[in-house]
Scaffold this motif. Structure first.
Motif, PDB file in Angstrom:
ATOM      1  N   THR A 310      -8.628  -1.485   1.217  1.00 28.36           N
ATOM      2  CA  THR A 310      -7.381  -1.049   1.830  1.00 28.36           C
ATOM      3  C   THR A 310      -6.253  -1.099   0.807  1.00 28.36           C
ATOM      4  OG1 THR A 310      -7.126  -3.318   2.623  1.00 28.36           O
ATOM      5  CG2 THR A 310      -7.976  -1.699   4.184  1.00 28.36           C
ATOM      6  N   TYR A 311      -5.260  -0.237   0.986  1.00 31.87           N
ATOM      7  CA  TYR A 311      -4.268  -0.040  -0.065  1.00 31.87           C
ATOM      8  C   TYR A 311      -2.887  -0.534   0.313  1.00 31.87           C
ATOM      9  CZ  TYR A 311      -5.832   2.151  -4.334  1.00 31.87           C
ATOM     10  OH  TYR A 311      -6.356   2.357  -5.581  1.00 31.87           O
ATOM     11  N   ALA A 312      -2.370  -1.418  -0.541  1.00 32.46           N
ATOM     12  CA  ALA A 312      -1.037  -1.973  -0.329  1.00 32.46           C
ATOM     13  C   ALA A 312       0.041  -0.909  -0.494  1.00 32.46           C
ATOM     14  CB  ALA A 312      -0.798  -3.112  -1.316  1.00 32.46           C
ATOM     15  N   GLU A 313      -0.151   0.032  -1.425  1.00 33.59           N
ATOM     16  CA  GLU A 313       0.848   1.073  -1.633  1.00 33.59           C
ATOM     17  C   GLU A 313       1.139   1.832  -0.344  1.00 33.59           C
ATOM     18  OE1 GLU A 313      -1.204   0.660  -5.665  1.00 33.59           O
ATOM     19  OE2 GLU A 313      -1.646   0.389  -3.557  1.00 33.59           O
ATOM     20  N   ASN A 314       0.092   2.115   0.415  1.00 37.07           N
ATOM     21  CA  ASN A 314       0.280   2.887   1.642  1.00 37.07           C
ATOM     22  C   ASN A 314       0.897   2.054   2.751  1.00 37.07           C
ATOM     23  OD1 ASN A 314      -2.316   4.108   0.141  1.00 37.07           O
ATOM     24  ND2 ASN A 314      -1.190   5.725   1.188  1.00 37.07           N
ATOM     25  N   ILE A 315       0.673   0.747   2.721  1.00 35.50           N
ATOM     26  CA  ILE A 315       1.369  -0.133   3.647  1.00 35.50           C
ATOM     27  C   ILE A 315       2.861  -0.088   3.354  1.00 35.50           C
ATOM     28  CG2 ILE A 315       1.671  -2.534   4.369  1.00 35.50           C
ATOM     29  CD1 ILE A 315      -1.294  -2.957   3.849  1.00 35.50           C
ATOM     30  N   GLY A 316       3.204  -0.027   2.070  1.00 32.50           N
ATOM     31  CA  GLY A 316       4.607   0.105   1.700  1.00 32.50           C
ATOM     32  C   GLY A 316       5.201   1.394   2.209  1.00 32.50           C
ATOM     33  N   VAL A 317       4.453   2.485   2.168  1.00 32.89           N
ATOM     34  CA  VAL A 317       4.936   3.764   2.691  1.00 32.89           C
ATOM     35  C   VAL A 317       5.165   3.658   4.192  1.00 32.89           C
ATOM     36  CG1 VAL A 317       4.314   6.176   3.112  1.00 32.89           C
ATOM     37  CG2 VAL A 317       3.884   5.150   0.876  1.00 32.89           C
ATOM     38  N   MET A 318       4.241   3.017   4.909  1.00 28.02           N
ATOM     39  CA  MET A 318       4.417   2.833   6.350  1.00 28.02           C
ATOM     40  C   MET A 318       5.659   2.015   6.655  1.00 28.02           C
ATOM     41  SD  MET A 318       0.777   2.371   8.318  1.00 28.02           S
ATOM     42  CE  MET A 318       0.158   1.033   7.323  1.00 28.02           C
ATOM     43  N   ALA A 319       5.877   0.969   5.854  1.00 27.24           N
ATOM     44  CA  ALA A 319       7.059   0.130   6.061  1.00 27.24           C
ATOM     45  C   ALA A 319       8.330   0.943   5.884  1.00 27.24           C
ATOM     46  CB  ALA A 319       7.039  -1.042   5.088  1.00 27.24           C
ATOM     47  N   ALA A 320       8.304   1.910   4.965  1.00 30.21           N
ATOM     48  CA  ALA A 320       9.488   2.720   4.692  1.00 30.21           C
ATOM     49  C   ALA A 320       9.690   3.810   5.741  1.00 30.21           C
ATOM     50  CB  ALA A 320       9.391   3.348   3.308  1.00 30.21           C
ATOM     51  N   THR A 321       8.594   4.398   6.229  1.00 32.78           N
ATOM     52  CA  THR A 321       8.709   5.554   7.122  1.00 32.78           C
ATOM     53  C   THR A 321       8.717   5.190   8.602  1.00 32.78           C
ATOM     54  OG1 THR A 321       6.301   5.860   7.215  1.00 32.78           O
ATOM     55  CG2 THR A 321       7.485   6.986   5.434  1.00 32.78           C
TER      56      THR A 321
END
Length: 455
Positions: A310-321
């Motif tokens: 699983t990818y932390a970068e995409n969790i960051g995108v979810m947190a932003a969007t």
């Protein structure tokens, strides 16, 4: 159901702070845009890590899409997450290659890790999430999430930012504006807008100011243009990545198996972070998530790709969007598969200047790290207790350093993997020792601590 989403509102407009749940979606054109942002977020790492390990990067991108679809099906669409190439294996793979192992030996060892993850996930699923709560309580999961985010800081600071510090700074500032001030859909794709802004800025700077002097991959200062599209021009439009089967060697498998501990903790940390963001109870899907990681790794490595996680970068995108729709991840997965089959698109994304990635990753990794603090706050973790404070602090420093622990002449545990083990083992050892210290020494002493019975 893993598929089938309710339309959120009119599917076109979102008010500030509004959340799109995993089982909801916006209009499909908007979902394509958000899905593309997830591809951009994961692409750098999913492309770079296989290159470092000597594996086919285009195959890695394609198999990340396949593994993401498998993950979403396994968790029945309850845990929105992207699955890409794992950085945790880089050190072990370098050690295998130093010992003379080839591509097939590397992927064989990684496939064995995938099988181990499937077994561990099944055990967690059968025994219940209680075992995870005992091994990974909020103090641990919050710490793991934090060290995952902050442990990637050196990538932004040492790898990307020095490539072009001013472009990195301006890209970061633009991302602040896009994510923090833009409303509606534009705010939701703020990270992608920041990356596009940085790309165009770099291209314009090349035209006006000429090339930049910055360190190359070996650290040597060289003059070069920020945007280099030669690889894009030379790449084919359509091409199948190179495939090969695995070869199993016991020495290579033993070398890489310890990484399983870090992967489980990382996966649990990611799923916990997603649960915190979505407000959903994802405990029942922890075992499925670990199994899904294992299955994705088995499928990817069986054809010559890297291990996945699983990818932390995409969790960051979810947190932003604030868009948690799994539809975005299915879209991202399909785009990734198409990218994997189109070397020219892969070369275009790979041409993103290092300075631009420096600005964007600084924002993303910081947001991920702060999600760990959010888990602590919401679970009222007591950070004044040495049992909590000492291993967390040591683990985070090991990750941020990154601190390395030599295991053999060619292999060492370092960074996030070492930090996770230090945090997890340190917490449980201290907790067990403290419990023994507070227990009564004798049965007689135990009797004196019992409350007096009421008449």
């Amino acid at each position: 159901m893993a598929l089938g989403w309710k339309l959120h509102g009119d599917g076109k407009h979102l008010t500030p702070g509004e959340v799109v749940k995993p089982d909801e979606r916006l209009s499909w054109p908007l979902m394509v845009g958000i899905g593309a942002q997830h591809v951009i977020a994961m692409f750098g790492a999913t492309f770079v890590f296989p290159l470092v390990m000597g594996l086919d990067a285009n195959l890695a991108v394609m198999m990340s899409g396949v593994a993401t679809i498998l993950f979403l099906l396994f968790v029945k669409g309850k845990v929105p997450s992207y699955v890409g190439s794992s950085a945790s294996f880089v050190g072990a793979v370098v050690a295998i290659r130093a010992a003379g192992g080839g591509d097939a030996t590397v992927t064989g060892a990684l496939l064995a890790v995938g099988v181990a993850l499937v077994v561990c996930g099944y055990v967690i699923h059968r025994l219940g999430v209680g075992i995870l709560h005992r091994v990974f309580p909020p103090v641990v999961t919050g710490g793991v999430v934090m060290l995952i985010g902050f442990g990637m800081a050196y990538v932004a600071a040492d790898v990307y930012w020095p490539k072009d510090p001013w472009v990195a700074l301006l890209t970061m500032a633009a991302t602040f504006v896009f994510v923090g001030l833009f409303r509606g859909f534009l705010g939701r794709i703020g990270v992608l807008l920041g990356l596009v802004f940085g790309f165009l800025l770099s291209w314009g700077w090349d035209l006006v100011g000429g090339p930049v002097l910055s360190p190359d991959d070996s650290g040597k200062m060289v003059e070069h243009f920020r945007v280099d599209l030669h690889a894009v021009a030379q790449a084919d439009w359509i091409g199948l990545p190179s495939l090969h089967g695995p070869v199993f060697e016991a020495s290579a498998v033993v070398l890489v198996l310890p990484v399983v501990i870090a992967l489980i903790a990382e996966n649990v940390g990611h799923v916990k972070a997603v649960g915190e963001m979505t407000g959903a109870d994802v405990d029942g899907y922890m075992g499925r998530a670990v199994m899904a990681d294992g299955v994705g790794t088995v499928v990817s490595t069986a054809v010559g790709g890297p291990a996945t996680t699983t990818y932390a970068e995409n969790i960051g995108v979810m947190a932003a969007t604030k868009v948690y729709s799994t539809a975005a991840y299915y879209v991202a997965a399909v785009i990734a598969i198409l990218f994997g089959l189109c070397p020219k698109f892969g070369a275009l994304v790979a041409a993103t200047p290092g300075g631009v990635l420096g600005g964007v990753t600084t924002v993303l990794y910081g947001m991920i790290g702060m999600l760990g603090a959010k888990i602590w706050i919401e679970n009222r973790v007591n950070l004044s207790s040495p049992v909590n404070l000492v291993p967390i602090g040591a683990g985070i420093i090991c990750a941020i350093g990154p601190v390395a622990l030599p295991i053999t002449g060619t292999f060492s545990l370092s960074g996030i993997a070492l930090g996770t083990i230090v945090l997890l083992a340190g917490y449980h050892v201290l907790r067990a020792a403290r419990r023994r210290d507070t227990l009564p020494a004798t049965p007689d002493a135990a009797a004196t601590t019992e409350p007096t019975a009421r008449p």
